[in-house]
Design a protein around this motif. Sequence first.
Motif, mmCIF file in Angstrom:
data_model
loop_
_atom_site.group_PDB
_atom_site.id
_atom_site.type_symbol
_atom_site.label_atom_id
_atom_site.label_comp_id
_atom_site.label_asym_id
_atom_site.label_seq_id
_atom_site.Cartn_x
_atom_site.Cartn_y
_atom_site.Cartn_z
ATOM 1 N N ASP A 1 0.831 -1.205 0.000
ATOM 2 C CA ASP A 1 0.000 0.000 0.000
ATOM 3 C C ASP A 1 0.866 1.256 0.000
ATOM 4 O OD1 ASP A 1 -2.453 -1.349 -0.015
ATOM 5 O OD2 ASP A 1 -2.402 -1.610 2.153
ATOM 6 N N LEU A 2 1.973 1.208 0.732
ATOM 7 C CA LEU A 2 2.893 2.343 0.743
ATOM 8 C C LEU A 2 3.498 2.548 -0.648
ATOM 9 C CD1 LEU A 2 4.351 4.494 2.471
ATOM 10 C CD2 LEU A 2 6.125 2.799 2.909
ATOM 11 N N LEU A 3 3.920 1.467 -1.291
ATOM 12 C CA LEU A 3 4.462 1.568 -2.642
ATOM 13 C C LEU A 3 3.416 2.085 -3.618
ATOM 14 C CD1 LEU A 3 6.554 -1.736 -3.006
ATOM 15 C CD2 LEU A 3 7.441 0.603 -2.936
ATOM 16 N N ALA A 4 2.171 1.618 -3.466
ATOM 17 C CA ALA A 4 1.108 2.027 -4.385
ATOM 18 C C ALA A 4 0.798 3.512 -4.274
ATOM 19 C CB ALA A 4 -0.156 1.207 -4.114
ATOM 20 N N GLY A 5 1.068 4.101 -3.116
ATOM 21 C CA GLY A 5 0.775 5.521 -2.931
ATOM 22 C C GLY A 5 1.873 6.452 -3.384
ATOM 23 N N LEU A 6 3.049 5.915 -3.734
ATOM 24 C CA LEU A 6 4.173 6.773 -4.109
ATOM 25 C C LEU A 6 3.892 7.579 -5.370
ATOM 26 C CD1 LEU A 6 7.372 4.611 -3.492
ATOM 27 C CD2 LEU A 6 6.788 6.791 -2.418
ATOM 28 N N PHE A 7 3.460 6.902 -6.405
ATOM 29 C CA PHE A 7 3.265 7.582 -7.683
ATOM 30 C C PHE A 7 2.217 8.694 -7.586
ATOM 31 C CE2 PHE A 7 1.196 7.987 -11.854
ATOM 32 C CZ PHE A 7 2.282 8.352 -12.629
ATOM 33 N N PRO A 8 1.012 8.418 -7.036
ATOM 34 C CA PRO A 8 0.036 9.514 -6.905
ATOM 35 C C PRO A 8 0.565 10.682 -6.086
ATOM 36 C CG PRO A 8 -1.023 7.397 -6.529
ATOM 37 C CD PRO A 8 0.443 7.132 -6.584
ATOM 38 N N ALA A 9 1.322 10.392 -5.029
ATOM 39 C CA ALA A 9 1.836 11.470 -4.169
ATOM 40 C C ALA A 9 2.815 12.355 -4.925
ATOM 41 C CB ALA A 9 2.498 10.883 -2.931
ATOM 42 N N LEU A 10 3.700 11.754 -5.713
ATOM 43 C CA LEU A 10 4.698 12.542 -6.442
ATOM 44 C C LEU A 10 4.069 13.304 -7.604
ATOM 45 C CD1 LEU A 10 7.667 10.016 -6.362
ATOM 46 C CD2 LEU A 10 7.452 12.170 -5.101
ATOM 47 N N VAL A 11 3.062 12.729 -8.233
ATOM 48 C CA VAL A 11 2.347 13.462 -9.287
ATOM 49 C C VAL A 11 1.633 14.664 -8.694
ATOM 50 C CG1 VAL A 11 0.409 13.330 -10.899
ATOM 51 C CG2 VAL A 11 2.113 11.510 -10.861
ATOM 52 N N LEU A 12 0.997 14.471 -7.542
ATOM 53 C CA LEU A 12 0.311 15.579 -6.880
ATOM 54 C C LEU A 12 1.295 16.680 -6.509
ATOM 55 C CD1 LEU A 12 -2.296 16.729 -5.714
ATOM 56 C CD2 LEU A 12 -1.835 15.462 -3.611
ATOM 57 N N GLN A 13 2.463 16.300 -6.021
ATOM 58 C CA GLN A 13 3.480 17.298 -5.687
ATOM 59 C C GLN A 13 3.875 18.098 -6.923
ATOM 60 O OE1 GLN A 13 7.128 16.404 -3.237
ATOM 61 N NE2 GLN A 13 8.128 16.775 -5.202
ATOM 62 N N GLN A 14 4.028 17.408 -8.058
ATOM 63 C CA GLN A 14 4.394 18.103 -9.294
ATOM 64 C C GLN A 14 3.296 19.065 -9.737
ATOM 65 O OE1 GLN A 14 7.222 18.098 -10.714
ATOM 66 N NE2 GLN A 14 6.835 19.062 -12.711
ATOM 67 N N LEU A 15 2.046 18.684 -9.511
ATOM 68 C CA LEU A 15 0.926 19.565 -9.868
ATOM 69 C C LEU A 15 0.984 20.877 -9.098
ATOM 70 C CD1 LEU A 15 -2.076 17.066 -10.004
ATOM 71 C CD2 LEU A 15 -1.274 18.480 -11.892
ATOM 72 N N LEU A 16 1.480 20.821 -7.869
ATOM 73 C CA LEU A 16 1.504 22.005 -7.017
ATOM 74 C C LEU A 16 2.721 22.891 -7.264
ATOM 75 C CD1 LEU A 16 0.359 20.382 -3.654
ATOM 76 C CD2 LEU A 16 -1.004 21.745 -5.241
ATOM 77 N N MET A 17 3.673 22.394 -8.030
ATOM 78 C CA MET A 17 4.882 23.164 -8.279
ATOM 79 C C MET A 17 4.733 24.013 -9.541
ATOM 80 S SD MET A 17 7.715 20.239 -7.379
ATOM 81 C CE MET A 17 9.116 21.312 -7.742
ATOM 82 N N PRO A 18 5.451 25.144 -9.622
ATOM 83 C CA PRO A 18 5.400 25.959 -10.834
ATOM 84 C C PRO A 18 5.947 25.182 -12.032
ATOM 85 C CG PRO A 18 6.447 27.148 -9.021
ATOM 86 C CD PRO A 18 6.315 25.719 -8.582
ATOM 87 N N GLY A 19 5.475 25.556 -13.212
ATOM 88 C CA GLY A 19 5.977 24.915 -14.420
ATOM 89 C C GLY A 19 4.936 24.027 -15.067
ATOM 90 N N ASP A 20 5.408 23.120 -15.912
ATOM 91 C CA ASP A 20 4.506 22.274 -16.679
ATOM 92 C C ASP A 20 3.869 21.203 -15.806
ATOM 93 O OD1 ASP A 20 5.085 23.641 -19.015
ATOM 94 O OD2 ASP A 20 6.802 22.345 -19.487
ATOM 95 N N PRO A 21 2.641 20.766 -16.147
ATOM 96 C CA PRO A 21 2.019 19.667 -15.408
ATOM 97 C C PRO A 21 2.761 18.370 -15.692
ATOM 98 C CG PRO A 21 0.709 20.233 -17.340
ATOM 99 C CD PRO A 21 1.769 21.284 -17.221
ATOM 100 N N PRO A 22 2.578 17.355 -14.848
ATOM 101 C CA PRO A 22 3.254 16.073 -15.072
ATOM 102 C C PRO A 22 2.855 15.467 -16.413
ATOM 103 C CG PRO A 22 1.546 15.884 -13.381
ATOM 104 C CD PRO A 22 1.721 17.331 -13.650
ATOM 105 N N ASP A 23 3.850 15.029 -17.177
ATOM 106 C CA ASP A 23 3.597 14.415 -18.467
ATOM 107 C C ASP A 23 4.145 12.991 -18.467
ATOM 108 O OD1 ASP A 23 6.322 14.797 -18.546
ATOM 109 O OD2 ASP A 23 6.268 16.336 -20.119
ATOM 110 N N ALA A 24 4.099 12.334 -19.632
ATOM 111 C CA ALA A 24 4.522 10.939 -19.718
ATOM 112 C C ALA A 24 5.999 10.786 -19.350
ATOM 113 C CB ALA A 24 4.256 10.399 -21.119
#
Length: 219
Positions: free
Chosen positions: A163-186
């Motif tokens: 469950d901890l591993l499964a939550g890593l990707f969503p958490a890091l994508v969300l962090q990228q969404l909150l940062m300035p610059g381009d949204p997360p891409d492929a």
Amino acid sequence: MSRTHGVGETSKARGRGGRYLDSSRDLALREAALAVLAEVGYDRLTMDAVAARAGAAKTTIYRRWRDKADLVVDALNSLKGVPDVPDTGSLRQDLRALAESTTSAESRFGAQVTTGMVSALARDAVLRRVFWENFLAPRMAGFRTVFERAEARGEMPEGHDLDLLAGLFPALVLQQLLMPGDPPDARFAGRIMDEVVYPLATAPAAPAPDTAAGVKTDG
């Protein structure tokens, strides 16, 4: 291929009152909800504003969705889709497939819509529950399935907190969404999988806290 989620999967569906509803209105209502969300954020979004944007009566919305949390999360699912769970026979390839499917529908508009919900998630218990049950949990379940298959094939050592591993990707994508610059891409999603998730998943599992501290357990 992603699976969309929501009332409009068939030509007619039962509304909250049990009546069959014409789903041709669902798309317009979802699109209106996303447009208002992107403009004003979740806190200031109202059913009146969505109804006005869609040119519909507010009662039309309430026949389909319980409240604005239900509407917004369903609309977000319709925008992004629920990724299919890949089964390539390789953990690395499965993770790359998940990264691609997760970001294939992403766009600056999609990122703006998601960001519009972030601050409200911390304050609104109803939104948080609906977002978890209908949006985040199905995606994390897909990751867990990929990890379980990798364990069964011997690609991953046992003992990881899946469950901890499964939550890593969503958490890091969300962090990228909150940062300035381009949204997360492929490309960004692929780097997370290759440089963070895959190395952690295939590394030896950390010992349990009591073992690491040198504490002996009874028995």
